[in-house]
Motif scaffolding. Sequence first.
Motif, PDB file in Angstrom:
ATOM      1  N   PRO A   3       0.835  -1.204   0.000  1.00 53.11           N
ATOM      2  CA  PRO A   3       0.000   0.000   0.000  1.00 53.11           C
ATOM      3  C   PRO A   3       0.871   1.255   0.000  1.00 53.11           C
ATOM      4  N   PRO A   4       0.324   2.372  -0.512  1.00 56.37           N
ATOM      5  CA  PRO A   4       1.086   3.623  -0.510  1.00 56.37           C
ATOM      6  C   PRO A   4       1.400   4.068   0.919  1.00 56.37           C
ATOM      7  N   PRO A   5       2.470   4.901   1.092  1.00 57.26           N
ATOM      8  CA  PRO A   5       2.889   5.309   2.443  1.00 57.26           C
ATOM      9  C   PRO A   5       1.776   5.892   3.303  1.00 57.26           C
ATOM     10  N   ALA A   6       0.907   6.721   2.722  1.00 59.34           N
ATOM     11  CA  ALA A   6      -0.159   7.332   3.529  1.00 59.34           C
ATOM     12  C   ALA A   6      -1.097   6.263   4.077  1.00 59.34           C
ATOM     13  N   LEU A   7      -1.409   5.253   3.260  1.00 63.46           N
ATOM     14  CA  LEU A   7      -2.285   4.185   3.715  1.00 63.46           C
ATOM     15  C   LEU A   7      -1.589   3.311   4.745  1.00 63.46           C
ATOM     16  N   ARG A   8      -0.296   3.041   4.534  1.00 65.72           N
ATOM     17  CA  ARG A   8       0.450   2.268   5.526  1.00 65.72           C
ATOM     18  C   ARG A   8       0.461   2.984   6.862  1.00 65.72           C
ATOM     19  N   SER A   9       0.643   4.322   6.851  1.00 63.04           N
ATOM     20  CA  SER A   9       0.626   5.097   8.100  1.00 63.04           C
ATOM     21  C   SER A   9      -0.727   5.007   8.767  1.00 63.04           C
ATOM     22  N   ALA A  10      -1.796   5.098   7.984  1.00 64.75           N
ATOM     23  CA  ALA A  10      -3.143   5.017   8.545  1.00 64.75           C
ATOM     24  C   ALA A  10      -3.384   3.631   9.128  1.00 64.75           C
ATOM     25  N   GLN A  11      -2.909   2.593   8.429  1.00 65.90           N
ATOM     26  CA  GLN A  11      -3.085   1.240   8.938  1.00 65.90           C
ATOM     27  C   GLN A  11      -2.338   1.065  10.253  1.00 65.90           C
ATOM     28  N   THR A  12      -1.115   1.588  10.326  1.00 62.08           N
ATOM     29  CA  THR A  12      -0.324   1.487  11.553  1.00 62.08           C
ATOM     30  C   THR A  12      -1.011   2.228  12.687  1.00 62.08           C
ATOM     31  N   ALA A  13      -1.546   3.413  12.393  1.00 65.62           N
ATOM     32  CA  ALA A  13      -2.187   4.215  13.432  1.00 65.62           C
ATOM     33  C   ALA A  13      -3.442   3.528  13.968  1.00 65.62           C
ATOM     34  N   LEU A  14      -4.087   2.689  13.156  1.00 69.07           N
ATOM     35  CA  LEU A  14      -5.325   2.048  13.559  1.00 69.07           C
ATOM     36  C   LEU A  14      -5.114   0.699  14.237  1.00 69.07           C
ATOM     37  N   ARG A  15      -3.886   0.223  14.279  1.00 70.63           N
ATOM     38  CA  ARG A  15      -3.621  -1.069  14.897  1.00 70.63           C
ATOM     39  C   ARG A  15      -3.873  -0.986  16.393  1.00 70.63           C
ATOM     40  N   PRO A  16      -4.556  -1.968  16.937  1.00 69.67           N
ATOM     41  CA  PRO A  16      -4.844  -1.928  18.373  1.00 69.67           C
ATOM     42  C   PRO A  16      -3.578  -2.140  19.197  1.00 69.67           C
ATOM     43  N   PRO A  17      -3.595  -1.685  20.443  1.00 69.75           N
ATOM     44  CA  PRO A  17      -2.439  -1.908  21.315  1.00 69.75           C
ATOM     45  C   PRO A  17      -2.132  -3.398  21.424  1.00 69.75           C
ATOM     46  N   HIS A  18      -0.896  -3.696  21.623  1.00 71.24           N
ATOM     47  CA  HIS A  18      -0.444  -5.085  21.728  1.00 71.24           C
ATOM     48  C   HIS A  18      -0.069  -5.343  23.180  1.00 71.24           C
ATOM     49  N   PRO A  19      -0.861  -6.137  23.897  1.00 74.30           N
ATOM     50  CA  PRO A  19      -0.556  -6.350  25.311  1.00 74.30           C
ATOM     51  C   PRO A  19       0.727  -7.161  25.490  1.00 74.30           C
ATOM     52  N   VAL A  20       1.605  -6.635  26.303  1.00 73.91           N
ATOM     53  CA  VAL A  20       2.861  -7.316  26.600  1.00 73.91           C
ATOM     54  C   VAL A  20       3.138  -7.228  28.090  1.00 73.91           C
ATOM     55  N   VAL A  21       3.963  -8.131  28.537  1.00 80.72           N
ATOM     56  CA  VAL A  21       4.498  -8.092  29.891  1.00 80.72           C
ATOM     57  C   VAL A  21       5.976  -7.762  29.742  1.00 80.72           C
ATOM     58  N   VAL A  22       6.431  -6.768  30.478  1.00 78.74           N
ATOM     59  CA  VAL A  22       7.849  -6.419  30.456  1.00 78.74           C
ATOM     60  C   VAL A  22       8.490  -7.053  31.682  1.00 78.74           C
ATOM     61  N   ARG A  23       9.579  -7.775  31.435  1.00 77.68           N
ATOM     62  CA  ARG A  23      10.273  -8.474  32.516  1.00 77.68           C
ATOM     63  C   ARG A  23      11.767  -8.440  32.269  1.00 77.68           C
ATOM     64  N   ALA A  24      12.512  -8.752  33.313  1.00 76.81           N
ATOM     65  CA  ALA A  24      13.967  -8.861  33.186  1.00 76.81           C
ATOM     66  C   ALA A  24      14.295 -10.080  32.327  1.00 76.81           C
ATOM     67  N   ALA A  25      15.288  -9.928  31.482  1.00 79.10           N
ATOM     68  CA  ALA A  25      15.746 -11.053  30.664  1.00 79.10           C
ATOM     69  C   ALA A  25      16.532 -12.018  31.541  1.00 79.10           C
ATOM     70  N   GLY A  26      16.490 -13.273  31.161  1.00 81.40           N
ATOM     71  CA  GLY A  26      17.245 -14.302  31.866  1.00 81.40           C
ATOM     72  C   GLY A  26      18.075 -15.105  30.883  1.00 81.40           C
ATOM     73  N   PRO A  27      18.849 -16.038  31.372  1.00 81.52           N
ATOM     74  CA  PRO A  27      19.711 -16.846  30.504  1.00 81.52           C
ATOM     75  C   PRO A  27      18.952 -17.552  29.380  1.00 81.52           C
ATOM     76  N   GLY A  28      17.712 -17.918  29.609  1.00 81.09           N
ATOM     77  CA  GLY A  28      16.920 -18.587  28.585  1.00 81.09           C
ATOM     78  C   GLY A  28      16.470 -17.672  27.457  1.00 81.09           C
ATOM     79  N   ASP A  29      16.727 -16.366  27.586  1.00 81.99           N
ATOM     80  CA  ASP A  29      16.298 -15.390  26.575  1.00 81.99           C
ATOM     81  C   ASP A  29      17.395 -15.014  25.589  1.00 81.99           C
ATOM     82  N   VAL A  30      18.591 -15.538  25.769  1.00 87.22           N
ATOM     83  CA  VAL A  30      19.725 -15.126  24.941  1.00 87.22           C
ATOM     84  C   VAL A  30      19.444 -15.342  23.452  1.00 87.22           C
ATOM     85  N   ALA A  31      18.947 -16.504  23.074  1.00 91.08           N
ATOM     86  CA  ALA A  31      18.684 -16.786  21.660  1.00 91.08           C
ATOM     87  C   ALA A  31      17.646 -15.817  21.096  1.00 91.08           C
ATOM     88  N   ALA A  32      16.598 -15.511  21.860  1.00 85.51           N
ATOM     89  CA  ALA A  32      15.559 -14.586  21.394  1.00 85.51           C
ATOM     90  C   ALA A  32      16.108 -13.165  21.271  1.00 85.51           C
TER      91      ALA A  32
END
Length: 167
Positions: A3-32
């Motif tokens: 899509p053209p840039p203006a439409l891409r911007s509008a699509q991005t602006a309309l995307r709903p919030p993405h629920p996340v949990v923020v946490r400290a990284a640990g040894p199991g997160d190195v690959a990610a």
Amino acid sequence: MTPPPALRSAQTALRPPHPVVVRAAGPGDVAALYRLSRAFARTGELRARSATEYARDTGDFLIAESAAGGVEGCVGLGCGQEAAARTAVVYNFCVAAASQGRGVGTALLGALLAEAAARSVGTVFTATSGGAALFLRHGFTVVDPATAAWPAGLDPRPGSSVLSLRL
């Protein structure tokens, strides 16, 4: 078809919030951490780091994790060795392309600033070669590179904007 840039911007602006949990990284997160950051290193947006470096510095990182357990973003907080300096550097800040514009970066930066305050950091510095809007919304100001002194760990790339925030 893209899509053209203006439409891409509008699509991005309309995307709903993405629920996340923020946490400290640990040894199991190195690959990610390595996998997520490598995409940004390829474009030059981040400095390339090895998996070994992520393993060594895992304690610096916060992870934004989706409800499904996927790593959506990460950010590092590098605190100076000298307690008297009371400065820290925001580094390796990246959000997965599919999660950009959905509040993941805001969640990471808010948690990082809370962590910096808990560690009695007085000033947080960062450098970005992209837009600095997220940092400016959180109270950072642009630093004049000709007159300002920042921690050696920042090491901004030529042409980067350097920003700081007093906590």
